[in-house]
Design an enzyme around this catalytic site. Structure first.
Site, PDB file in Angstrom:
ATOM      1  N   TRP A 160     -32.071 -26.446  -8.605  1.00  0.00           N
ATOM      2  CA  TRP A 160     -32.662 -27.260  -9.681  1.00  0.00           C
ATOM      3  C   TRP A 160     -34.093 -27.641  -9.332  1.00  0.00           C
ATOM      4  CZ3 TRP A 160     -30.516 -26.282 -13.937  1.00  0.00           C
ATOM      5  CH2 TRP A 160     -29.134 -26.137 -14.043  1.00  0.00           C
ATOM      6  N   ASP A 201     -35.204 -35.994 -10.381  1.00  0.00           N
ATOM      7  CA  ASP A 201     -34.153 -35.414 -11.222  1.00  0.00           C
ATOM      8  C   ASP A 201     -32.839 -35.967 -10.693  1.00  0.00           C
ATOM      9  OD1 ASP A 201     -32.213 -33.960 -12.488  1.00  0.00           O
ATOM     10  OD2 ASP A 201     -32.996 -31.984 -11.923  1.00  0.00           O
ATOM     11  N   LYS A 215     -23.376 -34.852 -16.772  1.00  0.00           N
ATOM     12  CA  LYS A 215     -22.708 -34.882 -15.469  1.00  0.00           C
ATOM     13  C   LYS A 215     -21.969 -36.217 -15.304  1.00  0.00           C
ATOM     14  CE  LYS A 215     -24.870 -31.048 -14.964  1.00  0.00           C
ATOM     15  NZ  LYS A 215     -26.160 -30.783 -14.375  1.00  0.00           N
TER      16      LYS A 215
HETATM   17  C1  LIG Z   1     -27.257 -29.772 -14.651  1.00  0.00           C
HETATM   18  C2  LIG Z   1     -28.535 -30.057 -13.991  1.00  0.00           C
HETATM   19  C3  LIG Z   1     -29.772 -29.726 -14.591  1.00  0.00           C
HETATM   20  C4  LIG Z   1     -29.858 -29.006 -15.905  1.00  0.00           C
HETATM   21  O1  LIG Z   1     -29.544 -29.834 -16.935  1.00  0.00           O
HETATM   22  P1  LIG Z   1     -29.673 -29.351 -18.471  1.00  0.00           P
HETATM   23  O2  LIG Z   1     -29.382 -30.620 -19.191  1.00  0.00           O
HETATM   24  O3  LIG Z   1     -28.654 -28.278 -18.679  1.00  0.00           O
HETATM   25  O4  LIG Z   1     -31.044 -28.850 -18.690  1.00  0.00           O
HETATM   26  C5  LIG Z   1     -30.919 -30.066 -13.927  1.00  0.00           C
HETATM   27  N1  LIG Z   1     -30.883 -30.701 -12.734  1.00  0.00           N
HETATM   28  C6  LIG Z   1     -29.729 -31.012 -12.130  1.00  0.00           C
HETATM   29  C7  LIG Z   1     -29.743 -31.702 -10.805  1.00  0.00           C
HETATM   30  C8  LIG Z   1     -28.515 -30.708 -12.740  1.00  0.00           C
HETATM   31  O5  LIG Z   1     -27.361 -31.023 -12.141  1.00  0.00           O
END
Ligand SMILES: *Cc1c(COP(=O)(O)O)cnc(C)c1O
Length: 363
Positions: free
Chosen positions: A103, A173, A197
């Site tokens: 990511w 993030d 998540k």
């Molecule tokens: C799932 C995830 C993403 C991507 O998220 P989207 O909403 O599908 O764009 C980005 N960063 C992390 C750490 C994730 O777990």
């Protein structure tokens, strides 16, 4: 009654049962409104109440100070990979990214399309099984911000705290460990998290941004990609993802009222993860964790079996008895058990029993 099974999916992921039940009850007609949340105008007082309350409860949960704005946006965490540099990376500056998994790599790749950005540290060499030590992180003095991924969902490595204290805004993030434990929001310039998540369903991304950073956006950004514009309109420049925001609000209330806040959920999360990691460590190497012990994620437990054939067999048999979503991401292989906030402890206990029995049978 439809039976629920144990959902170990990395995302979209398990939601709290009381939240699903409340949403089911209210789906046909919101109490006192007589229409579904799926049907009402986002400009209606009823929806304004829903989004205001969601924000208020989130502020309480995380202790978000007054000088931070909370935005409910679309485009996923992935769009934040682009919006962060678009808004915060001035032309004459650079940006630092700490890479601890796919990511973070994705975020850096997008930032490079907008401006100058570097990997300030990376553990790619060991397939992201650990976090870089502070002395391995090389900051650019010209950096406008430092970006990191607090929990790398695919590899299962999680920062226990912020990687290091910096003068520049820290951008995180937090998609896969958002609201899984208390954090000090004042240490951050910007936090973003795709909801699917830990916070709710897919379709909404939460951004928490320090107010002064709104002013960094260059003039002339597309309106939908401009934090300042989105903040000014209260996340309602266009139609927001109403249902997803409503459901996030229910999850926040569940955390605050049913669980008792983020300290409490952290205790639960530590307990669940310990059960699983102990089972891995006590298996004399039959099960092998991917992440180094001091970097292990409480949310995504990644592990291997002695060979791929056994991994396939394990997943097949586990699925058959009601453990869903255990297949690891192809870049790590093996298995991944995602045990977010809403994942029930009995599911972890049953998985561990299954693991012991599986090992004994293959023994
Ligand atoms: C799932 C995830 C993403 C991507 O998220 P989207 O909403 O599908 O764009 C980005 N960063 C992390 C750490 C994730 O777990």
């Amino acid at each position: 009654m439809t039976e629920r099974i144990f959902n170990f999916s990395a995302g979209p992921a398990v939601l709290p049962e009381p939240v699903l039940q409340q949403a089911q009850r209210e789906l046909f007609a919101l109490p006192g409104v007589g229409m579904s949340v799926l049907e009402i105008s986002h400009r209606s007082p009823s929806f304004e109440h829903i989004i205001d309350e969601a924000e208020a409860v989130l502020r309480k949960l995380l202790g978000i100070p007054e000088n931070y704005r909370v935005l409910f946006l679309q485009g996923g965490a992935s769009l934040q990979f682009t919006m962060v540099p678009m808004n915060l990376l001035a032309k004459d500056r650079s940006a630092d990214y700490i890479l601890t998994g796919s990511w973070g790599q994705g975020a850096l790749k997008e930032a490079k399309k907008i401006g100058t950005a570097h990997a300030a540290g990376s553990t790619a060499e060991t397939n992201f099984n650990r976090l870089p030590k502070p002395e391995e992180i090389k900051l650019d003095p010209n950096a406008a911000y430092l970006h990191f991924t607090s929990n790398e969902t695919i590899f299962g490595v999680e920062f226990q705290e912020e990687p290091l204290a910096v003068d520049v805004p820290l951008v995180c993030d937090m998609s896969s460990n958002f609201i899984s434990k208390p954090i000090d929001v004042t240490k951050y310039g910007l936090i973003y998290a795709g909801a699917q998540k830990n916070a709710g369903p897919a379709g909404v991304t939460i951004v928490i941004i320090r107010e002064d950073l709104l002013e960094r956006a260059p003039e002339g950004l597309p309106s939908m990609l401009d934090y300042r514009n989105l903040a000014k309109s209260g996340s309602m420049y266009n139609t927001p993802p109403c249902f997803a925001i409503y459901l996030c609000g229910l999850v926040f209330k569940w955390l605050l009222n049913d669980i008792g806040g983020l300290e409490k959920i952290q205790v639960n999360n530590k307990e669940k993860a310990k059960i699983l990691y102990d089972a891995i460590d006590d298996s004399d190497g039959y099960y092998r964790g991917h992440a180094e012990k001091d970097c292990r994620s409480l949310m995504n437990v990644t592990f291997r079996l002695p060979n791929e054939e056994l991994e396939k067999k394990f997943i097949k048999e586990a699925t058959a008895v009601g453990f869903d979503g255990l297949k690891g991401h192809r870049s790590v292989g093996g298995l991944r058990a995602s045990i977010y906030n809403a994942f029930p402890k009995p599911g972890v206990v049953e998985l561990v029993d299954f693991m012991r029995e599986f090992e004994r049978k293959q023994g």
